[in-house]
Scaffold this motif. Structure first.
Motif, short mmCIF file in Angstrom:
data_model
loop_
_atom_site.label_atom_id
_atom_site.label_comp_id
_atom_site.label_asym_id
_atom_site.label_seq_id
_atom_site.Cartn_x
_atom_site.Cartn_y
_atom_site.Cartn_z
N ARG A 106 -61.04 120.63 -5.77
CA ARG A 106 -62.03 121.58 -6.76
C ARG A 106 -60.63 121.70 -7.70
NH1 ARG A 106 -60.81 126.86 -2.63
NH2 ARG A 106 -58.60 126.82 -2.31
N SER A 107 -59.66 121.38 -7.12
CA SER A 107 -58.17 121.54 -8.18
C SER A 107 -58.27 120.30 -9.48
CB SER A 107 -56.46 120.99 -7.23
OG SER A 107 -56.73 122.60 -5.87
N GLY A 108 -58.87 118.77 -8.51
CA GLY A 108 -58.81 118.10 -9.32
C GLY A 108 -59.89 118.10 -10.58
N LEU A 109 -60.73 118.88 -10.67
CA LEU A 109 -61.63 119.72 -11.61
C LEU A 109 -61.56 119.40 -12.63
CD1 LEU A 109 -65.04 119.31 -12.56
CD2 LEU A 109 -65.22 121.24 -11.32
N MET A 110 -60.74 121.69 -12.10
CA MET A 110 -59.82 121.96 -12.97
C MET A 110 -58.99 121.31 -13.72
SD MET A 110 -62.37 124.58 -12.53
CE MET A 110 -62.66 125.26 -11.43
N ASN A 111 -57.73 121.24 -13.04
CA ASN A 111 -57.11 120.11 -13.64
C ASN A 111 -57.39 118.63 -14.73
OD1 ASN A 111 -54.57 121.84 -12.29
ND2 ASN A 111 -54.73 119.75 -10.88
N GLY A 112 -58.61 118.42 -14.50
CA GLY A 112 -59.57 117.40 -15.27
C GLY A 112 -59.99 118.26 -16.81
N ILE B 125 -47.70 118.28 9.92
CA ILE B 125 -48.25 117.76 8.59
C ILE B 125 -47.72 117.97 7.10
CG2 ILE B 125 -50.53 117.90 6.89
CD1 ILE B 125 -52.08 119.90 9.31
N SER B 126 -47.58 117.10 6.84
CA SER B 126 -47.07 117.14 5.30
C SER B 126 -47.01 118.81 4.74
CB SER B 126 -47.46 115.77 3.99
OG SER B 126 -46.46 116.29 3.28
N ALA B 127 -45.35 118.70 4.09
CA ALA B 127 -45.40 119.87 3.94
C ALA B 127 -46.32 120.74 2.64
CB ALA B 127 -43.84 120.82 3.50
N THR B 128 -46.51 119.00 1.36
CA THR B 128 -47.05 119.34 0.26
C THR B 128 -48.77 119.19 0.53
OG1 THR B 128 -46.87 116.91 0.05
CG2 THR B 128 -45.28 118.07 -0.62
N TRP B 129 -49.43 119.62 1.32
CA TRP B 129 -51.29 119.38 2.16
C TRP B 129 -51.11 120.12 1.81
CZ3 TRP B 129 -52.81 114.72 3.41
CH2 TRP B 129 -54.64 114.80 4.11
N ASN C 286 -45.94 123.67 0.32
CA ASN C 286 -45.29 122.74 -0.69
C ASN C 286 -46.38 122.53 -1.68
OD1 ASN C 286 -42.73 124.12 -0.11
ND2 ASN C 286 -41.94 121.96 0.83
N ALA C 287 -47.51 122.93 -0.92
CA ALA C 287 -48.83 122.49 -1.49
C ALA C 287 -48.75 122.74 -3.21
CB ALA C 287 -49.85 122.69 -1.30
N PRO C 288 -49.30 121.55 -4.38
CA PRO C 288 -49.03 122.28 -5.82
C PRO C 288 -49.70 123.98 -6.17
CG PRO C 288 -49.63 120.16 -5.66
CD PRO C 288 -49.44 120.78 -4.26
N ILE C 289 -49.51 124.77 -6.58
CA ILE C 289 -50.50 126.05 -7.63
C ILE C 289 -51.88 125.24 -7.58
CG2 ILE C 289 -50.02 128.05 -9.02
CD1 ILE C 289 -47.34 127.64 -8.29
#
Length: 429
Positions: free
Chosen positions: A415-421, A93-97, A162-165
């Motif tokens: 859940r990440s998208g909600l907070m970043n939004g 799987i992609s290391a950023t997944w 490597n997934a974003p914090i």
């Protein structure tokens, strides 16, 4: 077998109680780098009924959101280590997944080959089979992270290195954030004459005064149990998000949800005329008020949120759309997965009467719109529809931020998208 032996002791001990006890002390699933771009992920599941001589489990499907092919009669499965209660599987799987996963134990009569032979090879038959077996999904008890509650049941979290914090969520998963008590949520019973239904909504505030009201569609998913409210409080306290009021607006049921969130004007009209006055009254009772509105939704909710921002711009100009179902109104798109990949990759124009189409034809204005939009790279043709919608808004002068994330159609991405939004639309000091 060699890998299992290297993982945890001698071959003769594999599947023994001491072997499992030692394994439980490790962080599973086991993730190892293959190169800068990919990781190998080793999944293990312990059969509660024992080895093949005592268990009714004939196969175990490995369901990794938007990685496992849910439209195939031959999805990825774990393999049993003969003579043991050990089931094992491995994926690259992609290391950023970042995404959720679960295990689906199958009995002999649920095996895809047997079901296929008894029926037919149609996509509809395969879909019904998958919907049937996914009801039995189980989370990974060896995964130390909190259990996720998806639309199908319980699942586990998979964060590749490597997934974003994730701001706030990593602290919540480590147990560092305080829990939100039910007493901190004000309940409002909305009995809608317009919609002929009723639901119990919740209002949670991180503000003691006037502040934005954030409408969270599918609000039952964002309640205290999910950790969302704890993260919202934390990000407010650390001044990442401005103080706000949050309206947890639940769906009644799946059928009603499909109707109300499919660009359904009466739903938003009823919300404005019936529900918002009750919310305002509740907030004003404790000297709180509303300064502006934000709407956040995912999947059909992402479609409906943008609809609200376009058709009711005087109320809802700030929108968070996560994996928006912008294929609408093509109702049959979800029914034809085998044809979708080639057919929709070749689609240069958005569907007729879709929001993107209406924007491009100047039937809808985007001048007041402020949009935060995301879609998962694992969502295939959903990326195309989100691309088209963003390009239409951008072409007509709307203000939009658009991100493609290394994930799928998944609450773990949303859940990440909600907070970043929220950080984008109502930033802290």
């Amino acid at each position: 077998m060699t890998l299992l032996r290297q993982l945890n002791g001698e071959e003769s001990l594999i599947g023994s109680p001491p072997w499992w006890e030692k394994l439980a002390l490790q962080n599973l699933p086991l993730i190892t780098y293959l190169n800068d771009q990919f990781c190998s992920v080793l999944f293990l599941w312990r059969d509660p009924e024992g080895d093949e001589n005592h268990s009714n489990t004939a196969s175990v499907l490995l369901s990794v959101n938007s990685v496992t092919n849910h439209h195939s009669w031959e999805p990825k499965c774990l393999e049993r280590v003969a003579g043991t209660d050990v089931w094992v599987g491995q994926l690259e799987i992609s290391a950023t997944w970042r995404g959720s996963y679960s295990f689906l134990p199958l009995t002999a009569d649920q095996l895809p080959g047997r079901v296929k032979a008894a029926g037919n090879d149609s996509g509809e038959s395969q879909r019904h089979w998958w919907i049937d077996v996914v009801q039995g999904q189980v989370h990974d008890p060896l995964n130390p992270l909190p259990v996720q509650f998806s639309g199908w049941g319980m699942s586990s979290s998979l964060h590749l290195p490597n997934a974003p914090i994730e701001l706030g969520w990593s602290e919540w998963e480590k147990g560092q954030l305080r829990s939100i008590e039910q007493s901190q949520i004000t309940l409002i019973d909305w009995q809608s004459q317009t919609l002929s239904n009723q639901r119990r909504c919740g209002v949670f505030s991180t503000s003691s005064g006037k502040a934005p009201l954030v409408v969270l569609l599918d609000g039952q998913k964002w309640g205290a149990k999910s950790g969302t409210l704890s993260v919202l409080q934390y990000l407010t306290d650390t001044k990442k998000i401005a103080p706000a009021h949050y309206l947890l607006l639940p769906s009644v049921d799946s059928q009603t949800r499909r109707k109300e969130l499919s660009c359904h004007r009466p739903f938003w009209q009823a919300l404005i005329n019936e529900l918002l006055p009750s919310v305002k009254k509740s907030l004003q009772a404790v000297d709180r008020g509303i300064t502006e509105y934000v709407v956040a939704g995912q999947s059909l909710g992402g479609l409906s949120a943008l609809y609200a921002g376009l058709y009711f711009a005087d109320y809802f100009s700030k929108i968070i759309s996560l994996s928006g179902s912008f294929w609408w109104p093509e109702q049959n798109r979800m029914r034809s997965p085998k044809e979708s990949s080639e057919e929709y990759e070749a689609l240069n124009q958005p569907p007729t009467n879709s929001l993107a189409d209406l924007i491009l034809k100047d039937h809808l204005e985007v001048a007041k719109l402020q949009l935060y939009q995301t879609v998962g790279l694992g969502e295939k043709d959903m990326c195309l529809y989100n691309d088209q919608t963003f390009q239409a808004i951008k072409e007509k002068g709307g203000l939009a931020s658009y991100k493609k994330v290394s994930g799928g159609h998944d609450w773990l991405s949303w859940r990440s998208g909600l907070m970043n939004g929220l950080i984008y639309l109502i930033p802290g000091e």
